[in-house]
Scaffold this active site. Structure first.
Site, PDB file in Angstrom:
ATOM      1  N   HIS A   5      -3.621  -4.875   0.410  1.00 45.15           N
ATOM      2  CA  HIS A   5      -2.917  -5.459   1.572  1.00 45.15           C
ATOM      3  C   HIS A   5      -2.988  -6.979   1.510  1.00 45.15           C
ATOM      4  CE1 HIS A   5      -2.290  -1.764   3.942  1.00 45.15           C
ATOM      5  NE2 HIS A   5      -3.382  -1.344   3.348  1.00 45.15           N
ATOM      6  N   CYS A  36       0.829  -1.199   0.000  1.00 40.94           N
ATOM      7  CA  CYS A  36       0.000   0.000   0.000  1.00 40.94           C
ATOM      8  C   CYS A  36       0.874   1.264   0.000  1.00 40.94           C
ATOM      9  CB  CYS A  36      -0.979  -0.037   1.168  1.00 40.94           C
ATOM     10  SG  CYS A  36      -2.385   1.032   0.901  1.00 40.94           S
ATOM     11  N   GLU A  60      -1.423  -9.026   3.111  1.00 44.34           N
ATOM     12  CA  GLU A  60      -1.227  -9.631   4.440  1.00 44.34           C
ATOM     13  C   GLU A  60      -2.526 -10.069   5.111  1.00 44.34           C
ATOM     14  OE1 GLU A  60      -0.632  -6.438   3.681  1.00 44.34           O
ATOM     15  OE2 GLU A  60      -1.024  -5.075   5.356  1.00 44.34           O
TER      16      GLU A  60
HETATM   17  N1  GLN Z   1      -1.853   6.674   3.241  1.00 48.45           N
HETATM   18  C1  GLN Z   1      -2.003   5.998   2.014  1.00 48.45           C
HETATM   19  C2  GLN Z   1      -3.406   6.135   1.428  1.00 48.45           C
HETATM   20  O1  GLN Z   1      -4.320   6.492   2.108  1.00 48.45           O
HETATM   21  C3  GLN Z   1      -1.645   4.537   2.163  1.00 48.45           C
HETATM   22  C4  GLN Z   1      -2.605   3.777   3.013  1.00 48.45           C
HETATM   23  C5  GLN Z   1      -2.085   2.457   3.483  1.00 48.45           C
HETATM   24  O2  GLN Z   1      -0.891   2.212   3.457  1.00 48.45           O
HETATM   25  N2  GLN Z   1      -2.971   1.619   3.972  1.00 48.45           N
HETATM   26  O3  GLN Z   1      -3.592   5.893   0.268  1.00 48.45           O
END
Ligand code: GLN
Length: 539
Positions: A515, A386, A517
């Site tokens: 994600h 992400c 994970e």
């Molecule tokens: N802050 C970033 C976004 O909102 C990444 C979010 C994250 O890593 N879950 O897109």
């Protein structure tokens, strides 16, 4: 007909009530029953999405986009089953539902009270979860510790359920038995007090899970039995373990599963923890190390290092390492120390692979970008999750494409070169300060290009993964990045959003907007983690 097993905690918090709950569910599942689980969090937040991970650990995201407590992650990992919004309750959620109903005149002019209406809503929700999962058993974990003011309401609901259907409700209390250094003896008194606190809420535990450094011996089991009104056989040893995945097997040493079934007048339908036992043998076997560094920022509160903020990432690394016959060695690397670049970065060479996990806000960003650059240039396997993908793209834009000001609008509102930009539908939400539960959340499909690292890992062109973000690669820069060698190997077909990016000419350099994970399981490691660890084992 669903049976409800409530799991409450006594003495202190943090003794592993979540994994205990997941383990009981696992045991019952292994005996041939359909199980479900629900987590009750006593806080007023409507969900975990607005909580700082340092306060409350990781925010786990389910397929349907519920931002919930990390314990739901434990349930999913142990049971290899997916849960959803009905499996997660908070004080805020319950009150919000009741208040909404009251505003809509659905209570027919009645006085709406905490006890009955709130507790009734809790019961309704638990029954709904059980029904949705068609469960023979639902494990209900009550957050906090007995005696807390905050969870009384939930215990009241549990008490009411026991009264209404006594043969379908069971209580498990997870306590802690300290061994004070100067005494050198395991003490049962705090457990006795915890049972009394539970009794004061009108509840008698049926089973006590005695968490302690070591297994609980016979004299202490007898003592707990005598003072707490439980059978000696229902005092179950829950000693410290090296791997949480040992816990179901440990409970079974004290026949926990059969004790529970007996209380409900049931017999096991089958007995099968074989796969689990095999996994444990793999975990315990002597193996070569694979050293993974996580460059992040949610590590410490005061003098204490917390692992909870990245728990799913950590578990995914472990699953993938075991599948590759390696012993995972995970190190926390605070991003801020790399901000200045220079010599400190050289320590990254000590690792077989580096991960930059998800994150929010500006702290530590420049340090992470420097670390990613180091991994790209020095050919250290890299997995970006992400934010870890977004920063990899910013780094590439700056240092390979010559877009020196490349950044994300999350960090610089009036950015000149917003390689990462806010998604159009998110803009309004941010302007109106509607933050709670409004990110791009939950599962979305992704199409994968053939002949890429991602395709090789998944072995398929159509996948679905879980998201939690507001920002994305700005498609205006896609061409520029691509022309310098960035491969966009995964794209969301509906909105043409980049979901996976990777590099050729590198042992492993890949980032995901989602994600992965959240979908790794001990017996079914996530393909991308597996591929990342495999590449890390080669260096
Ligand atoms: N802050 C970033 C976004 O909102 C990444 C979010 C994250 O890593 N879950 O897109």
């Amino acid at each position: 007909m669903t049976r409800f097993i409530f799991v409450a905690g006594g003495v202190i918090s943090g003794v592993g009530k979540g994994v205990a709950t997941a383990s009981i569910a696992k045991i019952l599942q292994s005996k041939g029953f359909r199980v479900s689980a629900a987590k009750i969090d006593p806080y007023v937040n409507v969900d975990a999405g607005t909580l700082n991970p340092l306060e409350h650990g990781e925010v786990f995201v389910t397929s349907d986009g519920t931002e919930c407590d990390q314990d739901v992650g434990n349930y999913e990992r142990f049971l290899d089953q997916e849960f959803s919004t009905v499996n997660y309750l908070t004080t805020g959620r319950v009150y919000q539902a009741v208040i909404n109903r009251e505003r809509n005149l659905e209570y027919d002019g009645k006085t709406v009270e905490v006890v009955f209406h709130i507790s009734e809503e809790v019961i309704l929700r638990l029954e709904k979860a059980a029904k949705k999962d068609k469960a023979d058993f639902i494990l209900v974990e009550v957050g906090g510790t007995v005696g807390d003011y905050q969870n009384l309401l939930f215990l009241e609901a549990a008490r009411m359920m026991k009264h209404r259907m006594s043969d379908r409700v069971l209580f498990v209390l997870v306590t802690y038995l300290p061994v004070p250094e100067n005494v050198g003896e395991m003490k049962t008194k705090p457990t006795q007090h915890a049972v009394r606190a539970l009794n004061a809420a009108g509840i008698q535990p049926d089973i006590i899970l005695a968490r302690a450094k070591a297994p609980v011996d016979k004299p202490r089991k007898r003592k707990i039995s005598d003072f707490c009104n439980v059978d000696e056989q229902d005092v179950i040893s829950a000693p410290d373990v090296e791997s949480i995945y040992e816990i179901p097997l440990n409970f079974e040493k004290d026949n926990l599963g059969d004790r529970i079934l007996k209380k409900f007048g049931l017999k096991p339908r089958r007995k099968d923890l074989r796969e689990w036992q095999k996994l444990l043998r793999k975990i315990r076997a002597h193996k070569k190390l694979v050293r993974v560094g996580i460059v992040g920022k949610y590590f410490s509160i005061g003098d204490f290092t917390l692992m909870d903020s990245y728990i799913s990432v950590i578990e995914s690394i472990k699953h993938a390492a075991w599948a590759n016959n390696r012993e995972p060695q995970i190190t926390w690397l605070s991003a801020e120390k790399y901000t200045e670049g220079g010599k400190t970065l050289a320590e990254l060479k000590e690792f077989d692979g580096i991960i930059v996990p998800g994150g929010f806000g500006t702290r530590g960003i420049e340090g992470k970008i420097k670390a990613i650059q180091f991994c790209r240039e020095k050919k250290i396997p890299y997995l970006g999750l992400c934010l870890g993908l977004q920063l990899a793209l910013i780094e590439f834009a700056r240092n390979v494409c010559g877009l020196k000001d490349a950044t994300s609008r999350e960090f610089v509102k009036d950015a000149k070169t917003p390689v990462i930009d806010v998604m159009p539908d998110q803009k309004v939400l941010l302007e109106e300060k509607r933050y709670g539960g409004t990110m791009r959340l939950g599962s979305y499909p992704c199409r994968i290009k053939k002949g890429t690292l991602a395709y090789a890992a998944y072995g398929s062109g159509n996948i679905s993964e879980r998201h939690r973000h507001r920002y994305e690669l700005n498609n205006e820069y896609r061409e520029a990045l691509q022309s310098k060698g960035m491969v966009f190997s995964g794209v969301n077909p509906d909105r043409d959003l980049v979901e996976i990016a990777e590099l050729k000419e590198h042992p492993f350099f890949l980032g995901t907007q989602f994600h992965p994970e959240f979908k790794s399981r001990p017996l079914r490691p996530h393909p991308l983690f597996r591929a990342f660890i495999k590449a890390s084992c080669k260096t």
